[in-house]
Motif scaffolding. Structure first.
Motif, PDB file in Angstrom:
ATOM      1  N   ASP A  98       0.957  -1.502  -0.432  1.00  0.00           N
ATOM      2  CA  ASP A  98      -0.238  -0.042  -0.172  1.00  0.00           C
ATOM      3  C   ASP A  98       1.086   1.269  -0.234  1.00  0.00           C
ATOM      4  OD1 ASP A  98       0.647   0.320   1.960  1.00  0.00           O
ATOM      5  OD2 ASP A  98      -0.922  -0.350   3.593  1.00  0.00           O
ATOM      6  N   GLN A  99       0.692   2.699   0.234  1.00  0.00           N
ATOM      7  CA  GLN A  99       0.671   3.678  -0.213  1.00  0.00           C
ATOM      8  C   GLN A  99       2.076   4.071   1.187  1.00  0.00           C
ATOM      9  OE1 GLN A  99      -2.522   3.311   0.528  1.00  0.00           O
ATOM     10  NE2 GLN A  99      -3.487   5.302   1.595  1.00  0.00           N
ATOM     11  N   PHE A 100       1.846   3.150   2.185  1.00  0.00           N
ATOM     12  CA  PHE A 100       2.077   3.210   3.158  1.00  0.00           C
ATOM     13  C   PHE A 100       3.626   2.480   3.604  1.00  0.00           C
ATOM     14  CE2 PHE A 100      -2.024   4.394   3.624  1.00  0.00           C
ATOM     15  CZ  PHE A 100      -1.145   6.049   4.455  1.00  0.00           C
ATOM     16  N   GLY A 101       4.033   1.542   2.392  1.00  0.00           N
ATOM     17  CA  GLY A 101       4.752   0.091   2.593  1.00  0.00           C
ATOM     18  C   GLY A 101       4.221  -0.865   3.144  1.00  0.00           C
ATOM     19  N   THR A 102       3.032  -0.897   3.544  1.00  0.00           N
ATOM     20  CA  THR A 102       2.759  -2.015   4.608  1.00  0.00           C
ATOM     21  C   THR A 102       1.854  -3.609   3.479  1.00  0.00           C
ATOM     22  OG1 THR A 102       2.240  -1.019   6.158  1.00  0.00           O
ATOM     23  CG2 THR A 102       1.049  -3.129   5.772  1.00  0.00           C
ATOM     24  N   THR A 103       2.256  -4.627   3.208  1.00  0.00           N
ATOM     25  CA  THR A 103       2.512  -5.352   2.325  1.00  0.00           C
ATOM     26  C   THR A 103       1.021  -6.101   2.842  1.00  0.00           C
ATOM     27  OG1 THR A 103       4.593  -6.288   1.739  1.00  0.00           O
ATOM     28  CG2 THR A 103       3.391  -7.924   1.792  1.00  0.00           C
ATOM     29  N   ASN A 104       0.391  -6.250   1.803  1.00  0.00           N
ATOM     30  CA  ASN A 104      -1.322  -6.590   2.118  1.00  0.00           C
ATOM     31  C   ASN A 104      -0.784  -8.495   1.306  1.00  0.00           C
ATOM     32  OD1 ASN A 104      -2.798  -4.743   3.553  1.00  0.00           O
ATOM     33  ND2 ASN A 104      -1.581  -3.644   1.948  1.00  0.00           N
ATOM     34  N   TYR A 105      -2.471  -8.928   1.315  1.00  0.00           N
ATOM     35  CA  TYR A 105      -2.670 -10.202   0.746  1.00  0.00           C
ATOM     36  C   TYR A 105      -3.739 -10.033   0.187  1.00  0.00           C
ATOM     37  CZ  TYR A 105       2.525 -11.433   2.707  1.00  0.00           C
ATOM     38  OH  TYR A 105       3.480 -11.130   3.241  1.00  0.00           O
ATOM     39  N   ALA A 106      -4.067 -10.995  -0.869  1.00  0.00           N
ATOM     40  CA  ALA A 106      -5.091 -11.080  -1.048  1.00  0.00           C
ATOM     41  C   ALA A 106      -5.250 -12.238  -2.103  1.00  0.00           C
ATOM     42  CB  ALA A 106      -6.164  -9.629  -1.944  1.00  0.00           C
ATOM     43  N   SER A 107      -6.562 -13.582  -2.202  1.00  0.00           N
ATOM     44  CA  SER A 107      -6.624 -14.630  -2.612  1.00  0.00           C
ATOM     45  C   SER A 107      -6.626 -14.245  -4.308  1.00  0.00           C
ATOM     46  CB  SER A 107      -8.156 -15.441  -2.621  1.00  0.00           C
ATOM     47  OG  SER A 107      -8.489 -15.073  -1.024  1.00  0.00           O
ATOM     48  N   CYS A 108      -5.239 -15.549  -4.922  1.00  0.00           N
ATOM     49  CA  CYS A 108      -4.809 -15.117  -6.122  1.00  0.00           C
ATOM     50  C   CYS A 108      -6.346 -15.886  -6.921  1.00  0.00           C
ATOM     51  CB  CYS A 108      -4.328 -16.257  -6.424  1.00  0.00           C
ATOM     52  SG  CYS A 108      -2.274 -15.737  -5.664  1.00  0.00           S
ATOM     53  N   SER A 109      -6.460 -15.130  -8.231  1.00  0.00           N
ATOM     54  CA  SER A 109      -7.355 -16.317  -9.271  1.00  0.00           C
ATOM     55  C   SER A 109      -7.560 -18.088  -9.616  1.00  0.00           C
ATOM     56  CB  SER A 109      -7.547 -15.758 -10.893  1.00  0.00           C
ATOM     57  OG  SER A 109      -6.038 -16.284 -11.225  1.00  0.00           O
ATOM     58  N   SER A 110      -7.873 -18.911  -9.754  1.00  0.00           N
ATOM     59  CA  SER A 110      -7.568 -20.714  -9.321  1.00  0.00           C
ATOM     60  C   SER A 110      -5.844 -19.756 -11.246  1.00  0.00           C
ATOM     61  CB  SER A 110      -8.564 -21.082 -11.104  1.00  0.00           C
ATOM     62  OG  SER A 110      -9.145 -20.441 -11.864  1.00  0.00           O
ATOM     63  N   SER A 111      -5.899 -19.638 -11.892  1.00  0.00           N
ATOM     64  CA  SER A 111      -4.937 -19.426 -12.912  1.00  0.00           C
ATOM     65  C   SER A 111      -3.259 -19.096 -12.664  1.00  0.00           C
ATOM     66  CB  SER A 111      -5.326 -18.707 -13.695  1.00  0.00           C
ATOM     67  OG  SER A 111      -4.808 -16.672 -13.191  1.00  0.00           O
ATOM     68  N   CYS A 112      -3.713 -18.949 -11.015  1.00  0.00           N
ATOM     69  CA  CYS A 112      -1.891 -19.258 -10.296  1.00  0.00           C
ATOM     70  C   CYS A 112      -1.304 -20.691  -9.702  1.00  0.00           C
ATOM     71  CB  CYS A 112      -2.063 -17.735  -9.877  1.00  0.00           C
ATOM     72  SG  CYS A 112      -2.404 -16.375  -9.912  1.00  0.00           S
ATOM     73  N   SER A 113      -0.147 -20.045 -10.009  1.00  0.00           N
ATOM     74  CA  SER A 113       0.601 -21.188  -9.724  1.00  0.00           C
ATOM     75  C   SER A 113       1.925 -21.161  -8.894  1.00  0.00           C
ATOM     76  CB  SER A 113       0.634 -22.765 -10.579  1.00  0.00           C
ATOM     77  OG  SER A 113       1.420 -21.836 -11.628  1.00  0.00           O
ATOM     78  N   ALA A 114       2.531 -22.391  -8.420  1.00  0.00           N
ATOM     79  CA  ALA A 114       3.477 -21.803  -7.221  1.00  0.00           C
ATOM     80  C   ALA A 114       4.822 -21.551  -8.138  1.00  0.00           C
ATOM     81  CB  ALA A 114       4.232 -23.418  -6.720  1.00  0.00           C
ATOM     82  N   GLY A 115       5.190 -19.729  -8.077  1.00  0.00           N
ATOM     83  CA  GLY A 115       5.685 -19.057  -8.474  1.00  0.00           C
ATOM     84  C   GLY A 115       5.631 -18.170  -9.225  1.00  0.00           C
ATOM     85  N   HIS A 116       3.858 -18.472  -9.870  1.00  0.00           N
ATOM     86  CA  HIS A 116       3.831 -17.915 -11.392  1.00  0.00           C
ATOM     87  C   HIS A 116       1.709 -17.253 -11.003  1.00  0.00           C
ATOM     88  CE1 HIS A 116       6.652 -20.938 -12.768  1.00  0.00           C
ATOM     89  NE2 HIS A 116       7.177 -19.791 -13.161  1.00  0.00           N
ATOM     90  N   HIS A 117       2.568 -15.997 -10.789  1.00  0.00           N
ATOM     91  CA  HIS A 117       1.014 -15.279 -10.182  1.00  0.00           C
ATOM     92  C   HIS A 117       0.312 -14.368 -11.562  1.00  0.00           C
ATOM     93  CE1 HIS A 117       0.996 -15.489  -6.541  1.00  0.00           C
ATOM     94  NE2 HIS A 117       2.427 -15.324  -5.942  1.00  0.00           N
ATOM     95  N   LYS A 118      -0.538 -15.401 -12.150  1.00  0.00           N
ATOM     96  CA  LYS A 118      -1.664 -14.892 -13.071  1.00  0.00           C
ATOM     97  C   LYS A 118      -2.724 -13.791 -13.250  1.00  0.00           C
ATOM     98  CE  LYS A 118       1.560 -19.125 -15.529  1.00  0.00           C
ATOM     99  NZ  LYS A 118       0.650 -19.817 -15.517  1.00  0.00           N
TER     100      LYS A 118
END
Length: 139
Positions: A70-90
């Motif tokens: 985010d704009q304050f430098g904090t890491t946020n996490y959200a669910s990936c789509s089903s097209s993502c796999s280990a090490g490959h965020h699509k």
């Protein structure tokens, strides 16, 4: 996240633990990205900070979650789509960061074209729009 926690963990080759189920449940109930500090508040001492960090890291590594800063430098996490796999965020899409409530939303339906020059290979594309979310803008 449409699949059960058990299915998600099995699909991604992770052992099923109560703590992993709890974290997946939090993400299934949120319609915005969650930071580690926010998760710690929600979990109310259910697990220590190191355990939570390891879970988030393994979920990102396996393609269950993706991270957004985010704009304050904090890491946020959200669910990936089903097209993502280990090490490959699509699931590359725009993220919307509300300047008032600070929540980050994944705008899945908004996917602008990014023209990468010949010879370059993009591993990840991150576009963040800032402003007021629909809740904050209606107040």
């Amino acid at each position: 996240m449409g699949a059960s926690a058990e299915e998600i963990l099995k699909t991604h080759g992770l052992r099923s633990t109560r703590q992993r189920h709890v974290v997946l449940e939090e993400f299934s109930q949120a319609d915005f990205a969650l930071s580690q500090p926010e998760l710690e508040k929600r979990l109310k001492g259910e697990m220590d900070r190191v355990t939570l960090y390891r879970i988030l890291s393994s979920f990102e590594e396996k393609g269950i979650l993706h991270s957004i800063v985010d704009q304050f430098g904090t890491t946020n996490y959200a669910s990936c789509s089903s097209s993502c796999s280990a090490g490959h965020h699509k699931d590359q899409h725009i993220h919307f960061n509300c300047l008032n409530c600070r929540k980050i939303y994944c705008l899945q339906s908004t996917n602008p074209p990014v023209d990468i020059p010949t010879g370059f290979k993009a591993e990840n594309v991150s576009i963040v729009a800032t402003g007021l979310c629909k809740v904050c803008s209606s107040n």
